[in-house]
Design a protein around this motif. Structure first.
Motif, mmCIF file in Angstrom:
data_model
loop_
_atom_site.group_PDB
_atom_site.id
_atom_site.type_symbol
_atom_site.label_atom_id
_atom_site.label_comp_id
_atom_site.label_asym_id
_atom_site.label_seq_id
_atom_site.Cartn_x
_atom_site.Cartn_y
_atom_site.Cartn_z
ATOM 1 N N GLU B 159 0.713 -1.255 0.171
ATOM 2 C CA GLU B 159 -0.018 0.260 -0.359
ATOM 3 C C GLU B 159 0.955 1.382 0.037
ATOM 4 N N LEU B 160 1.998 1.110 0.523
ATOM 5 C CA LEU B 160 2.761 2.363 0.564
ATOM 6 C C LEU B 160 3.164 2.938 -0.973
ATOM 7 N N GLN B 161 2.704 2.170 -1.492
ATOM 8 C CA GLN B 161 3.153 2.181 -3.487
ATOM 9 C C GLN B 161 2.365 3.461 -3.853
ATOM 10 N N GLU B 162 1.215 3.745 -2.952
ATOM 11 C CA GLU B 162 0.193 4.779 -3.318
ATOM 12 C C GLU B 162 1.316 6.480 -2.918
ATOM 13 N N GLY B 163 1.556 7.037 -3.454
ATOM 14 C CA GLY B 163 1.474 8.619 -2.884
ATOM 15 C C GLY B 163 0.919 9.409 -1.892
ATOM 16 N N SER B 164 -0.652 9.173 -1.464
ATOM 17 C CA SER B 164 -0.842 9.819 -0.398
ATOM 18 C C SER B 164 -0.189 9.475 1.187
ATOM 19 N N ASN B 165 0.458 8.036 0.956
ATOM 20 C CA ASN B 165 0.960 8.126 1.952
ATOM 21 C C ASN B 165 2.043 9.230 2.351
ATOM 22 N N TRP B 166 2.435 9.620 1.227
ATOM 23 C CA TRP B 166 4.164 10.266 1.703
ATOM 24 C C TRP B 166 3.747 11.685 2.064
ATOM 25 N N GLY B 192 0.689 -9.262 -6.435
ATOM 26 C CA GLY B 192 1.026 -10.073 -7.569
ATOM 27 C C GLY B 192 2.240 -10.857 -7.345
ATOM 28 N N ASP B 193 3.424 -9.645 -6.041
ATOM 29 C CA ASP B 193 4.390 -10.722 -5.798
ATOM 30 C C ASP B 193 4.706 -9.840 -4.831
ATOM 31 N N GLU B 194 6.713 -9.731 -4.690
ATOM 32 C CA GLU B 194 6.869 -9.480 -3.553
ATOM 33 C C GLU B 194 6.850 -8.154 -3.719
ATOM 34 N N THR B 195 7.207 -7.497 -2.933
ATOM 35 C CA THR B 195 7.281 -5.393 -2.830
ATOM 36 C C THR B 195 8.383 -5.286 -3.670
ATOM 37 N N GLU B 196 9.583 -5.865 -3.100
ATOM 38 C CA GLU B 196 10.790 -5.697 -3.670
ATOM 39 C C GLU B 196 10.955 -5.669 -5.164
ATOM 40 N N ARG B 197 10.162 -6.626 -5.667
ATOM 41 C CA ARG B 197 10.074 -7.314 -6.919
ATOM 42 C C ARG B 197 9.301 -6.039 -7.563
ATOM 43 N N THR B 198 8.565 -5.513 -7.431
ATOM 44 C CA THR B 198 7.715 -5.214 -8.201
ATOM 45 C C THR B 198 8.059 -3.801 -8.104
ATOM 46 N N VAL B 199 7.758 -2.850 -6.897
ATOM 47 C CA VAL B 199 8.132 -1.214 -6.348
ATOM 48 C C VAL B 199 8.795 -0.890 -5.037
ATOM 49 N N GLY B 200 10.058 -1.257 -5.099
ATOM 50 C CA GLY B 200 10.234 -1.480 -4.080
ATOM 51 C C GLY B 200 10.506 -0.659 -2.763
ATOM 52 N N LEU B 201 10.435 -0.696 -1.766
ATOM 53 C CA LEU B 201 10.100 0.408 -0.088
ATOM 54 C C LEU B 201 11.393 0.374 0.473
#
Lengths: 321, 284
Positions: B159-166, B192-201
């Protein structure tokens, strides 16, 4: 005829409301100047929440402030407040029934030459589709002030679509806005002009021009877009043709809302005047109004055509023998 | 925890929290199985965090769910509603029997929580990235009014890939909201996958610190540590607190743990039976 920027009434009323009620807070996206919140900030610095240039967060913060028992007036340019944060408007405000007052500043084509990115001519279509959300488009300073007070007194989400375009006084100073009630500003039996916001004064001017042409036009101020005044619409539909006039696209706005009532109750001939479903070319607000026939002369032309068309159709359907 | 009660020993409380966590897991899986819909992987990764909050951290009164001075808990990862509803029933907001109505026609228990239908729900979530802005607003309201209640937000990690969090993270730091705590359910998997293989955090804690937050990383399944940590907020005066809870999606059920497909797979009758056996506590 002196003209006014309704933001003055907006900011004076908000300060007066905040003076009387400590729960009133203002939220802005670095728009303290353009939303006319400088006085509010000066008077109530602890109640001025500036979230920076971040509209999604701004609307979410508004819902959170309401959860904490406050009454937030969330102010930003209407194009960004509604467009950028539409999901927050839907979920955090409408669906959640949060006590948030969304104030869309400088709506319509007030930003003129800045272009379609800054025009907000889709905001009524977007917001009036959201359940629980009350939608209001005031026409002059008295109505802006009264609608703001009504929004503060009402428990639930409200979208106030405000303008910076100069408008004359239309209502008396003691005018009381009511949700779902549309005042008849002028009576007339040939055609009803249903307008709101900046277009009400123009519709009144057009009605005066039409009178000189021998056409009696009624004018209704449909400032309350949701809930609508269905009785006023029905009365207009029974009386004859209806011309809606709005500073908004003709797709899904005031005209659409009125048409939805008309076709399901008492079908009447209608014409929807507004931006015709295209992005506006470069030009000042006044240029764009003229370009798209949203000036008194354009409204007069559209109304006269509509009256002529209805008379012709009536004659063809029921010829006089 | 009722208001004004004296906090007791975290070790002792972690025992009752563990029992609650087990009941949350059992009930969430039964609900998802019955509804043929849901998000069991995330329900299981969040169960210990929810149990810690509702047994030993939040100042709430389930008999008075809209008490003005209650702590606010916002589940931003609203798709884990089965875990939330189970927790609220455990806490006493509504009868456990209601859980059988999960997602049935006209049920109050929608697939994503609705605060106007279910006591104890603070925010209607489901679309991701909504909880933290609302939490920041609530915490700001407490600052404006000088109230002492706190706000806790549980987010997913994907979920932290959503910009509104930042956006909210920046504002919360700017406003000095040390009455706001975000807990990240860091199970490392998204739909769909690991976060780090999608857009890493990563480095996630460093990111929160860079945004002006005081951040700690903990084992998100160690109830004693969770209770101690969540009781220690604010970690630094003047700063919002972030707890990165290292968790496992599907925690507690061997064939679900760390398996991406259990994000929203529905267990068959056999799988449910096996899962309940592994979780134990059916005779409680």
């Amino acid at each position: 005829m002196s003209l006014h920027d309704c933001r003055k009434a907006f900011s004076e009323t908000l300060v007066a409301l905040a003076e009387a009620d400590p729960r009133i807070v203002a939220v802005a996206n670095d728009s303290i100047g353009s939303s006319n919140l400088k006085e509010f900030k000066k008077r109530f610095p602890e109640r001025m929440v500036n979230v920076g240039i971040a509209e999604q967060n701004m609307v979410g913060v508004g819902a959170g402030l309401a959860n904490g028992g406050l009454i937030p007036f969330v102010c930003g340019a209407s194009c960004f407040l509604t467009g950028r944060a539409l999901e927050q408007v839907k979920v955090d405000c409408g669906y959640s029934r949060s006590n948030v007052k969304l104030c869309g500043m400088s709506s319509g084509v007030a930003y003129g030459e800045l272009g379609p990115t800054h025009h907000s001519i889709e905001d009524l279509a977007w917001t009036r589709a959201i359940a629980n959300l009350t939608v209001v488009v005031p026409a002059d300073p008295a109505e802006t002030s009264s609608a703001l007070r009504a929004a503060a007194a009402y428990e639930g989400p409200v979208f106030l679509r405000l303008s910076r375009m100069p408008v004359p006084d239309i209502h008396p100073a003691d005018y009381r806005f009511e949700f779902g009630r549309a005042p008849w500003l002028r009576r007339g039996s040939d055609v009803t002009l249903i307008a709101n916001g900046t277009m009400v004064a123009r519709a009144l001017e057009a009605a005066a021009l039409l009178e000189a042409d021998g056409i009696k036009a009624a004018v209704v101020n449909m400032s309350s877009v949701r809930p609508l005044d269905r009785e006023a619409i029905l009365e207009a539909a029974v009386a004859g043709p209806i011309l809606t006039v709005e500073e908004h696209t003709v797709v899904g706005g005031l005209g659409g809302a009125v048409a939805e009532v008309v076709v399901q109750s008492h079908p009447a001939r209608m014409r929807l005047l507004g931006f015709p479903g295209e992005f506006a070319p470069t030009g000042s607000p006044e240029f764009l109004f003229e370009h798209f026939g949203l000036n008194p002369e354009g409204i007069r032309r559209a109304a006269a055509q509509l009256v002529e068309e209805s008379a012709r159709v009536a004659h063809e359907t029921h010829p006089v023998r | 925890m009722p208001p004004d009660s004296v906090p007791t020993d975290a070790a002792a409380e972690s025992v009752s929290a563990a029992k609650m966590a087990r009941r949350i897991r059992r009930s969430a899986l039964q609900m998802v199985h019955a509804a043929r819909l849901g998000h069991p992987g995330g329900d299981l990764s969040a169960a210990d965090i929810l149990a810690a909050l509702y047994t030993a951290v939040l100042r709430i009164d389930p008999r008075n769910p809209r008490m003005p001075d209650r702590d606010r808990f916002i589940l931003s990862k609203g798709h884990c509603s089965a875990a939330l509803y189970s927790t609220l029933a455990e806490a006493g907001y509504f009868p456990r029997e209601w859980l059988r109505e999960y997602m049935k026609p006209l049920s109050l228990l929608n697939g994503h929580p609705d605060r106007n239908k279910v006591a104890g729900v603070e925010a209607n979530t489901g679309p991701l990235g909504h909880g933290l802005p609302i939490g920041a607003g609530a915490a700001k309201a407490a600052k404006i009014t000088g109230a002492s209640w706190r706000t806790f937000v549980l987010t997913g990690d994907g979920e932290l890939q959503e910009g509104s969090n930042w956006e909210a993270a920046m504002a919360a730091a700017q406003f000095g909201l040390d009455n706001l705590t975000v807990i990240v359910d860091r199970n490392r998997l998204q739909q769909g996958d690991e976060t780090e293989r999608t857009v890493g955090l990563e480095p996630l804690a460093e990111r929160w610190r860079a945004f002006g937050w005081a951040a700690r990383e903990v084992d998100g399944h160690d109830l004693e540590v969770l209770i101690r940590t969540l009781r220690a907020v604010p970690f630094e005066p003047g700063k919002p607190s972030c707890v990165i809870a290292r968790t496992h999606k599907g925690r507690g059920v061997s064939f679900m743990e760390d398996r991406v497909e259990w994000h929203h797979r529905v267990p068959t009758a056999e799988e449910l039976s096996q899962a309940l056996k592994e979780l134990g506590g059916g005779d409680e």
